[in-house]
Scaffold this motif. Structure first.
Motif, PDB file in Angstrom:
ATOM      1  N   LYS A 202       0.843  -1.191   0.000  1.00 36.42           N
ATOM      2  CA  LYS A 202       0.000   0.000   0.000  1.00 36.42           C
ATOM      3  C   LYS A 202       0.881   1.245   0.000  1.00 36.42           C
ATOM      4  O   LYS A 202       1.759   1.402   0.845  1.00 36.42           O
ATOM      5  N   ILE A 203       0.645   2.123  -0.985  1.00 30.21           N
ATOM      6  CA  ILE A 203       1.477   3.306  -1.183  1.00 30.21           C
ATOM      7  C   ILE A 203       0.627   4.563  -1.069  1.00 30.21           C
ATOM      8  O   ILE A 203      -0.395   4.692  -1.750  1.00 30.21           O
ATOM      9  N   LEU A 204       1.054   5.476  -0.200  1.00 31.23           N
ATOM     10  CA  LEU A 204       0.411   6.780  -0.084  1.00 31.23           C
ATOM     11  C   LEU A 204       1.398   7.812  -0.595  1.00 31.23           C
ATOM     12  O   LEU A 204       2.312   8.232   0.111  1.00 31.23           O
ATOM     13  N   PRO A 205       1.259   8.246  -1.866  1.00 25.25           N
ATOM     14  CA  PRO A 205       2.270   9.116  -2.473  1.00 25.25           C
ATOM     15  C   PRO A 205       2.213  10.546  -1.946  1.00 25.25           C
ATOM     16  O   PRO A 205       1.192  11.019  -1.466  1.00 25.25           O
ATOM     17  N   GLY A 206       3.353  11.206  -2.067  1.00 24.80           N
ATOM     18  CA  GLY A 206       3.457  12.607  -1.676  1.00 24.80           C
ATOM     19  C   GLY A 206       4.690  13.222  -2.311  1.00 24.80           C
ATOM     20  O   GLY A 206       5.294  12.639  -3.222  1.00 24.80           O
ATOM     21  N   LEU A 207       5.070  14.399  -1.838  1.00 22.44           N
ATOM     22  CA  LEU A 207       6.220  15.105  -2.389  1.00 22.44           C
ATOM     23  C   LEU A 207       7.178  15.498  -1.271  1.00 22.44           C
ATOM     24  O   LEU A 207       6.754  15.842  -0.170  1.00 22.44           O
ATOM     25  N   ALA A 208       8.462  15.449  -1.566  1.00 23.40           N
ATOM     26  CA  ALA A 208       9.477  15.930  -0.636  1.00 23.40           C
ATOM     27  C   ALA A 208       9.713  17.416  -0.876  1.00 23.40           C
ATOM     28  O   ALA A 208       9.328  17.971  -1.916  1.00 23.40           O
ATOM     29  N   ILE A 209      10.377  18.078   0.055  1.00 18.73           N
ATOM     30  CA  ILE A 209      10.593  19.516  -0.029  1.00 18.73           C
ATOM     31  C   ILE A 209      11.427  19.907  -1.243  1.00 18.73           C
ATOM     32  O   ILE A 209      11.299  21.003  -1.783  1.00 18.73           O
ATOM     33  N   ASP A 210      12.275  18.995  -1.706  1.00 16.80           N
ATOM     34  CA  ASP A 210      13.184  19.315  -2.807  1.00 16.80           C
ATOM     35  C   ASP A 210      12.622  18.947  -4.178  1.00 16.80           C
ATOM     36  O   ASP A 210      13.347  18.931  -5.166  1.00 16.80           O
ATOM     37  N   MET A 259      27.178  23.136  -3.160  1.00 14.73           N
ATOM     38  CA  MET A 259      27.889  24.312  -2.664  1.00 14.73           C
ATOM     39  C   MET A 259      28.613  25.035  -3.793  1.00 14.73           C
ATOM     40  O   MET A 259      28.597  26.274  -3.867  1.00 14.73           O
ATOM     41  N   ARG A 260      29.234  24.279  -4.676  1.00 17.75           N
ATOM     42  CA  ARG A 260      29.939  24.895  -5.801  1.00 17.75           C
ATOM     43  C   ARG A 260      28.975  25.675  -6.687  1.00 17.75           C
ATOM     44  O   ARG A 260      29.258  26.800  -7.122  1.00 17.75           O
ATOM     45  N   ARG A 261      27.799  25.095  -6.941  1.00 20.22           N
ATOM     46  CA  ARG A 261      26.787  25.771  -7.765  1.00 20.22           C
ATOM     47  C   ARG A 261      26.238  27.004  -7.042  1.00 20.22           C
ATOM     48  O   ARG A 261      26.004  28.045  -7.679  1.00 20.22           O
ATOM     49  N   LEU A 262      26.029  26.909  -5.752  1.00 15.92           N
ATOM     50  CA  LEU A 262      25.548  28.054  -4.983  1.00 15.92           C
ATOM     51  C   LEU A 262      26.517  29.227  -5.089  1.00 15.92           C
ATOM     52  O   LEU A 262      26.112  30.380  -5.290  1.00 15.92           O
ATOM     53  N   THR A 350      12.656  32.394  -5.249  1.00 17.30           N
ATOM     54  CA  THR A 350      11.708  32.240  -6.345  1.00 17.30           C
ATOM     55  C   THR A 350      12.042  30.984  -7.147  1.00 17.30           C
ATOM     56  O   THR A 350      13.163  30.472  -7.090  1.00 17.30           O
ATOM     57  N   ASP A 351      11.063  30.516  -7.918  1.00 19.78           N
ATOM     58  CA  ASP A 351      11.299  29.371  -8.799  1.00 19.78           C
ATOM     59  C   ASP A 351      12.024  29.776 -10.075  1.00 19.78           C
ATOM     60  O   ASP A 351      12.510  28.917 -10.813  1.00 19.78           O
ATOM     61  N   GLU A 352      12.105  31.061 -10.310  1.00 16.00           N
ATOM     62  CA  GLU A 352      12.726  31.555 -11.544  1.00 16.00           C
ATOM     63  C   GLU A 352      14.210  31.230 -11.598  1.00 16.00           C
ATOM     64  O   GLU A 352      14.756  30.913 -12.658  1.00 16.00           O
ATOM     65  N   LEU A 353      14.873  31.317 -10.452  1.00 12.03           N
ATOM     66  CA  LEU A 353      16.302  31.042 -10.384  1.00 12.03           C
ATOM     67  C   LEU A 353      16.550  29.688  -9.722  1.00 12.03           C
ATOM     68  O   LEU A 353      15.752  29.218  -8.902  1.00 12.03           O
ATOM     69  N   ALA A 354      17.686  29.096 -10.046  1.00 14.04           N
ATOM     70  CA  ALA A 354      18.025  27.788  -9.468  1.00 14.04           C
ATOM     71  C   ALA A 354      18.363  27.886  -7.992  1.00 14.04           C
ATOM     72  O   ALA A 354      18.293  26.885  -7.269  1.00 14.04           O
ATOM     73  N   LEU A 358      18.230  24.945  -5.141  1.00 12.17           N
ATOM     74  CA  LEU A 358      19.444  24.467  -4.495  1.00 12.17           C
ATOM     75  C   LEU A 358      19.295  24.540  -2.971  1.00 12.17           C
ATOM     76  O   LEU A 358      19.720  23.632  -2.249  1.00 12.17           O
ATOM     77  N   PHE A 359      18.678  25.621  -2.497  1.00 14.16           N
ATOM     78  CA  PHE A 359      18.469  25.778  -1.059  1.00 14.16           C
ATOM     79  C   PHE A 359      17.559  24.681  -0.517  1.00 14.16           C
ATOM     80  O   PHE A 359      17.800  24.120   0.558  1.00 14.16           O
TER      81      PHE A 359
END
Length: 392
Positions: A202-210, A259-262, A350-354, A358-359
């Motif tokens: 039995k699976i109850l799907p959802g979403l993680a913060i990332d 971290m490098r991308r940030l 915002t969702d506009e920038l990566a 990343l955060f």
């Protein structure tokens, strides 16, 4: 392997450098911010095309597996290179769960099911989710309510798991359970493979913060064949612990890539924006903050290489090394992520920038396989020195 031998593994071979460069080029062409946004906004929230390319075009799904089953015979350092690059690109496909964690358990298993599953991983047909976390367990691998009971020539699995990342989307689950003895709990730990389409699951799907998929799952006396047990008895606990430590070292590498991308994205933003007619990158106070971020990054990179060099060491030395690295890197990652968002101002979330994505991944990764406090306590329990660990 000694500590000094682990440090010597900082030097990459020509082949490893090529692997890193090829993956970097592929993700640059096929996994930019816009492409990733479309992937996580899709109904599946992962890309079968990207996964197929990992298997067929890049051939990296068998990077750490034996050549006898079609793998490349690599090790933890090779996983580090992949996870570092994937971290910078915010890849959501389950390389960690499938090719690092589950593959390690399967490679050590004597079950007849192990080899076909490993071959399926290399070919790109098999994807794993790791079902270990339970409510109230607080990252413990042994504090389990899920039980497996021997049932004639098979097994009966009962219990529940929380926040199983990568499900829906996985083809199989790697499930940890306590093996009941004579009808009672308190037995040894075991690792079991369960098909994601099992009718009793039995699976109850959802979403993680990332942005990744996650699910709560339950097993109501779920029936499994005998070969579904990948590790049990005296080896179960050590096999599971070793695989999780290897995965922890891998997320340390992922953190370094993030971290490098940030830092790169923040510097690019400051070089483009002006205040009072002056580019933000020219303000000395911001330059100092960027320098601190770079210091954190280089320290974390050194620790990630060290952790990768220690994953095959048995016992307390491995536990101390990997937990110390995870605690330090997670703390540094939080500092760098917070600084990056602050220097972007309101645009940082915002969702506009990566940067905001990343955060979010940095926030999830900080607690993946254990929080800073959990790993500092683990070092102390193993008899290590925590004087150099940063506090949370």
């Amino acid at each position: 392997m000694t500590t000094n031998e682990a440090v010597l593994q900082y030097h990459l071979s020509e082949e490893q450098t090529q692997i890193r460069d090829v993956i970097t080029a592929f993700l640059s062409d096929h996994y930019d911010h816009e492409s990733r946004t479309k992937i996580v906004a899709s109904s599946d929230r992962w890309s079968s095309e990207i996964w197929r390319a990992f298997a067929e075009d890049l051939g990296i799904l068998g990077l750490g597996l034996p050549e006898a089953i079609g793998g490349l015979g690599g090790g933890a350092l090779d996983h580090l290179l992949v996870m570092d690059v994937m971290g910078a690109a915010l890849v959501v496909e389950p390389y960690l769960e499938t090719c690092v964690l589950a593959a390690d358990v399967l490679a050590k298993s004597t079950s007849p099911a192990a080899t076909p599953l490993l071959e399926g991983i290399v070919a790109g047909h098999v994807r794993f989710a790791f079902a270990a976390q339970e409510k109230g367990a607080r990252y413990s691998l042994s504090n389990l309510a899920t039980q497996a009971r021997r049932d004639d020539d098979g097994w009966s699995l009962s219990g529940a798991k929380a926040v199983v990342v990568g499900l829906p989307g996985a083809t199989h689950l790697l499930v940890t359970a306590r093996i009941a003895s004579d009808g009672e709990g308190g037995g040894a730990l075991g690792a079991f493979v369960v098909a994601a389409d099992h009718p009793q699951l039995k699976i109850l799907p959802g979403l993680a913060i990332d942005g990744r998929t996650a699910a709560n799952v339950s097993f109501g006396d779920l029936r499994l064949p005998g070969e579904a047990c990948l590790a049990d008895g005296s080896t179960g606990a050590s096999v599971i612990a070793g695989a999780v430590d290897k995965a922890t070292a891998a997320v340390c590498a992922e953190a370094v890539g993030i971290m490098r991308r940030l830092i790169s994205d923040t510097l690019g933003y400051l070089e483009q924006r002006k205040q009072f007619g002056v580019f933000l990158a020219d303000f000395q106070v911001l330059q100092h903050r960027l320098a601190d971020m770079q210091t954190d990054y280089e320290h974390a990179q050194a620790l990630a290489y060290f952790a990768a060099g220690m994953v095959d060491v048995e016992g307390r030395e491995r536990e101390i090394a990997i937990s110390a690295a995870k605690a330090e890197i997670a703390t540094a990652l939080r500092r760098v992520a917070q600084e990056a968002v602050q220097m972007h101002g309101a645009m940082g979330m915002t969702d506009e920038l990566a940067i905001g994505h990343l955060f979010k991944r940095a926030t999830a990764l900080e607690n993946q396989f254990g929080s800073v406090d959990f790993h500092m306590e683990r070092v102390m329990r193993a008899g290590g020195d925590t004087s150099g660990l940063a506090s949370n």
